[in-house]
Design an enzyme around this catalytic site. Structure first.
Site, PDB file in Angstrom:
ATOM      1  CE  LYS A 205      -4.505   0.764   0.121  1.00  7.71           C
ATOM      2  NZ  LYS A 205      -5.584  -0.108  -0.371  1.00  7.71           N
TER       3      LYS A 205
HETATM    4  P1  NAD Z   1     -13.054   7.521  -2.577  1.00  6.37           P
HETATM    5  O1  NAD Z   1     -12.052   8.561  -2.287  1.00  6.37           O
HETATM    6  O2  NAD Z   1     -13.535   7.324  -3.972  1.00  6.37           O
HETATM    7  O3  NAD Z   1     -14.347   7.738  -1.652  1.00  6.37           O
HETATM    8  C1  NAD Z   1     -14.304   7.853  -0.263  1.00  6.37           C
HETATM    9  C2  NAD Z   1     -15.674   8.298   0.210  1.00  6.37           C
HETATM   10  O4  NAD Z   1     -15.705   8.335   1.637  1.00  6.37           O
HETATM   11  C3  NAD Z   1     -16.051   9.700  -0.251  1.00  6.37           C
HETATM   12  O5  NAD Z   1     -17.435   9.732  -0.546  1.00  6.37           O
HETATM   13  C4  NAD Z   1     -15.762  10.560   0.970  1.00  6.37           C
HETATM   14  O6  NAD Z   1     -16.521  11.771   1.007  1.00  6.37           O
HETATM   15  C5  NAD Z   1     -16.177   9.601   2.058  1.00  6.37           C
HETATM   16  N1  NAD Z   1     -15.606   9.935   3.366  1.00  6.37           N
HETATM   17  C6  NAD Z   1     -14.349  10.336   3.655  1.00  6.37           C
HETATM   18  N2  NAD Z   1     -14.219  10.539   4.962  1.00  6.37           N
HETATM   19  C7  NAD Z   1     -15.420  10.219   5.508  1.00  6.37           C
HETATM   20  C8  NAD Z   1     -15.925  10.225   6.832  1.00  6.37           C
HETATM   21  N3  NAD Z   1     -15.146  10.602   7.860  1.00  6.37           N
HETATM   22  N4  NAD Z   1     -17.197   9.811   7.026  1.00  6.37           N
HETATM   23  C9  NAD Z   1     -17.963   9.447   5.975  1.00  6.37           C
HETATM   24  N5  NAD Z   1     -17.546   9.430   4.715  1.00  6.37           N
HETATM   25  C10 NAD Z   1     -16.294   9.812   4.488  1.00  6.37           C
HETATM   26  O7  NAD Z   1     -12.445   6.162  -1.989  1.00  6.37           O
HETATM   27  P2  NAD Z   1     -12.821   4.660  -2.392  1.00  6.37           P
HETATM   28  O8  NAD Z   1     -11.872   4.228  -3.432  1.00  6.37           O
HETATM   29  O9  NAD Z   1     -14.291   4.568  -2.604  1.00  6.37           O
HETATM   30  O10 NAD Z   1     -12.410   3.893  -1.049  1.00  6.37           O
HETATM   31  C11 NAD Z   1     -13.308   3.741   0.057  1.00  6.37           C
HETATM   32  C12 NAD Z   1     -12.858   2.592   0.931  1.00  6.37           C
HETATM   33  O11 NAD Z   1     -12.812   1.406   0.141  1.00  6.37           O
HETATM   34  C13 NAD Z   1     -11.452   2.712   1.541  1.00  6.37           C
HETATM   35  O12 NAD Z   1     -11.437   2.069   2.779  1.00  6.37           O
HETATM   36  C14 NAD Z   1     -10.585   1.962   0.542  1.00  6.37           C
HETATM   37  O13 NAD Z   1      -9.373   1.517   1.110  1.00  6.37           O
HETATM   38  C15 NAD Z   1     -11.514   0.819   0.211  1.00  6.37           C
HETATM   39  N6  NAD Z   1     -11.219   0.121  -1.040  1.00  6.37           N
HETATM   40  C16 NAD Z   1     -11.174   0.795  -2.235  1.00  6.37           C
HETATM   41  C17 NAD Z   1     -10.921   0.068  -3.391  1.00  6.37           C
HETATM   42  C18 NAD Z   1     -10.931   0.721  -4.744  1.00  6.37           C
HETATM   43  O14 NAD Z   1     -10.830  -0.014  -5.738  1.00  6.37           O
HETATM   44  N7  NAD Z   1     -11.068   2.024  -4.871  1.00  6.37           N
HETATM   45  C19 NAD Z   1     -10.692  -1.320  -3.340  1.00  6.37           C
HETATM   46  C20 NAD Z   1     -10.764  -1.968  -2.113  1.00  6.37           C
HETATM   47  C21 NAD Z   1     -11.038  -1.227  -0.971  1.00  6.37           C
END
Ligand code: NAD
Length: 419
Positions: free
Chosen positions: A107
Site C-alpha cells: 500500500k
Molecule cells: P473515494 O475517495 O472514492 O471515496 C471515499 C468516500 O468516503 C467519499 O465519498 C468521501 O466523502 C467519504 N468519506 C471520507 N471521509 C469520511 C468520513 N469521515 N465519514 C464518511 N464518509 C467519508 O475512496 P474509495 O476508493 O471509494 O475507497 C473507500 C474505501 O474502500 C477505503 O477504505 C478503501 O481503502 C476501500 N477500497 C477501495 C478500493 C478501490 O478499488 N477504490 C478497493 C478496495 C477497498
C-alpha cells in the site's frame, strides 16, 4: 477485548494473531508475517501554483511477496500515516491470498487533501511521488492502484511518469488506469460490484430477500456509490447514504441514480436536496435500522463505542478496516453476519489483476468476460469462507483469515527462508 487503540496496524496485527492462533502457526512464521517486509518513507517538494515550494510526506509499504509481486493502492488523504499504510498493506496480502490471485500485499499513501490542490498541483505531486517510490514499483515487482483520494487520472499520470523514466510505455506498472491508456473495462465498478455480489450471496444464506431489503451505505466515492447503485438495481431499498459532507436519509428509499449523477458532477453530495430527505450525521447513519449496512469510507467506523447500537442483520465491509477487533466481538455476539473487508472489497484487486494480465499480454477482454470472471471468483471465495466459518464455528472474518493466512504461510514455508 478492549479497544485500547484505534491504530489500524495494531488492529491488523491483532486480527492476524487471532488467526495465527487458530491455525496453530509456528512462532517463527508468526514473526515473519506479523510485520511488513519493506517500508519506504519519502519527503518530497512540490512547486505550488503561487510559486511556493511545499514538502509532502508519503509512504510505500510492501508487507509480503511470497505469493507474487506486491499489489496495493495509493491513498491521498490528510490522515495517512505509516501505521495506516502498514495495516492496509497487510490486509492486501490476505485479500490477494483469499481470492487466490498471485500477488503479495502493498500500500502507499501521501499526507495530503487532494481537494485542496489545483489539477496541475495534483499532477506535479503525483509525478514526484511516483518518481520517489519508483525504486520499488514495477510491473514485475510492485503494482499500485487507486484508493481513497486517487482515481484513474492519477493512475494515468503515475503510469506516464514511470514510462518517461524507462523511455517506453509500461501499462502494467499500475492498475485502475482509464481504458484509453490500457485500463480494463469494468475496473471502475469492480470493487462495488464485488461488494454487491457478496452482499447478495450473504443475503441468500441468511434468507434475506433483496427485493424487501433496506440498505445503508457509508461513503459515496468509488466503492460506496457503485455498491449503492448495484444493490438498488438488485431491487433493494437504499434508505441512507453519506459522504464526508454528512448523511442523507429517506426511509421510503433514495433516488440513487440521481444522487450518483449529482456526486459525480459535484465531487460530493454536499448541497443535494430531494423531497422527503432528512440529514443525519455519519455516526447516526451507522446506527439506522436496516437489513444491509455497507461501510465504504474509512477505518475504525464501528468500534466498541457504537457496536452495540448497530442494528443491521448483515454488515458488508466495502471499506478496509471499518470494524475494530473489539467491535467485531460485540457484533458476533449480537448475531450480526459480517462479510469481512478482505473478502467483501476484493473485487477491486481482482479486476486489477485482470488489468495487469491484459496489459502484460497486450490483449484485452470484453466487459462481459471481466464481469463473468469476477462473479465466479467472488462467489467461489464467499463459499470457501462461509464453509470455513461454518466448519470451525467461527466468524466470517476468522474464516477468511484462516483461508488467507494459511495460503501465505504455506507459500512462505515452501519458498524457505533465504539464505
Ligand atoms: P473515494 O475517495 O472514492 O471515496 C471515499 C468516500 O468516503 C467519499 O465519498 C468521501 O466523502 C467519504 N468519506 C471520507 N471521509 C469520511 C468520513 N469521515 N465519514 C464518511 N464518509 C467519508 O475512496 P474509495 O476508493 O471509494 O475507497 C473507500 C474505501 O474502500 C477505503 O477504505 C478503501 O481503502 C476501500 N477500497 C477501495 C478500493 C478501490 O478499488 N477504490 C478497493 C478496495 C477497498
Amino acid at each position: 477485548m478492549a479497544d485500547v487503540h484505534l491504530n489500524a496496524f495494531q488492529n491488523a496485527q491483532q486480527q492476524f494473531d487471532l488467526a495465527a492462533e487458530k491455525l496453530d502457526l509456528s512462532s517463527g512464521m508468526r514473526r515473519v508475517l506479523r510485520v511488513p517486509q519493506r517500508e519506504l518513507s519519502v519527503n518530497f517538494p512540490v512547486k505550488m501554483d503561487n510559486g511556493d515550494i511545499q514538502v509532502f510526506s508519503g509512504y510505500r509499504v510492501q508487507h509480503n511477496v511470497s505469493r507474487g509481486p506486491a499489489k496495493g493502492g495509493i491513498r491521498f488523504h490528510p490522515a495517512v500515516d505509516l501505521d495506516e499504510v502498514r495495516a492496509l498493506a497487510m490486509w492486501m496480502t490476505w485479500k490477494c491470498a483469499l481470492v487466490n490471485i498471485p500477488y503479495g500485499g502493498a500500500k502507499g499513501g501521501v499526507i495530503v487533501d487532494p481537494n485542496s490542490l489545483s489539477s496541475p498541483e495534483l499532477e506535479r505531486l503525483t509525478r514526484r511521488f511516483a518518481t520517489e517510490i519508483s525504486i520499488l514499483v514495477g510491473a514485475e515487482k510492485d503494482i499500485p492502484a487507486p484508493d481513497v483520494g486517487t482515481n484513474g487520472q492519477v493512475m494515468a499520470w503515475f503510469m506516464d511518469t514511470i514510462s518517461m523514466h524507462r523511455g517506453y510505455t509500461v501499462p502494467a506498472v499500475i492498475t485502475g488506469k482509464p481504458v484509453e491508456v490500457g485500463g480494463s473495462l469494468g475496473r471502475v465498478e469492480a470493487t462495488g460490484r464485488g461488494v454487491s455480489i457478496v452482499a447478495r450471496e450473504a443475503a441468500r444464506h441468511l434468507g434475506i430477500r433483496l427485493d424487501q431489503a433496506t440498505v445503508v451505505v457509508q461513503g459515496f466515492g468509488n466503492v460506496g456509490s457503485v455498491t449503492a447503485e448495484l444493490l438498488h438495481k438488485m431491487g433493494c431499498r437504499v434508505i441512507a447514504v453519506s459522504d464526508v459532507s454528512g448523511g442523507y436519509y429517506n426511509p421510503k428509499g433514495l433516488d440513487i441514480p440521481a444522487m450518483s449523477a449529482y456526486a459525480k458532477r459535484n465531487r460530493s453530495l454536499a448541497g443535494y436536496t430531494a423531497e422527503g430527505l432528512e440529514q443525519v450525521s455519519n455516526a447516526e447513519l451507522l446506527e439506522l435500522k436496516c437489513d444491509i449496512l455497507a461501510p465504504c469510507a474509512l477505518e475504525n467506523q464501528i468500534t466498541e463505542q457504537n457496536a452495540d447500537r448497530i442494528r443491521c442483520k448483515l454488515l458488508v465491509e466495502g471499506a478496509n478496516g471499518p470494524t475494530t477487533p473489539s467491535a467485531d466481538d460485540i457484533l458476533y455476539e449480537k448475531g450480526i453476519f459480517v462479510v469481512p473487508d478482505i473478502l467483501a472489497n476484493a473485487g477491486g484487486v481482482t479486476v486489477s489483476y485482470f488489468e495487469w494480465v491484459q496489459g502484460l499480454q497486450e490483449f484485452f477482454w470484453t466487459e462481459e468476460e471481466i464481469n463473468n470472471k469476477l462473479e465466479r471468483i467472488m462467489v467461489h471465495s464467499f463459499e470457501s469462507v462461509l464453509d470455513q466459518a461454518l466448519r470451525h464455528k467461527v466468524s466470517m472474518r476468522m474464516g477468511g483469515y484462516m483461508v488467507a493466512v494459511a495460503r501465505v504461510a504455506e507459500a512462505t514455508e515452501i519458498r524457505g527462508i533465504y539464505p
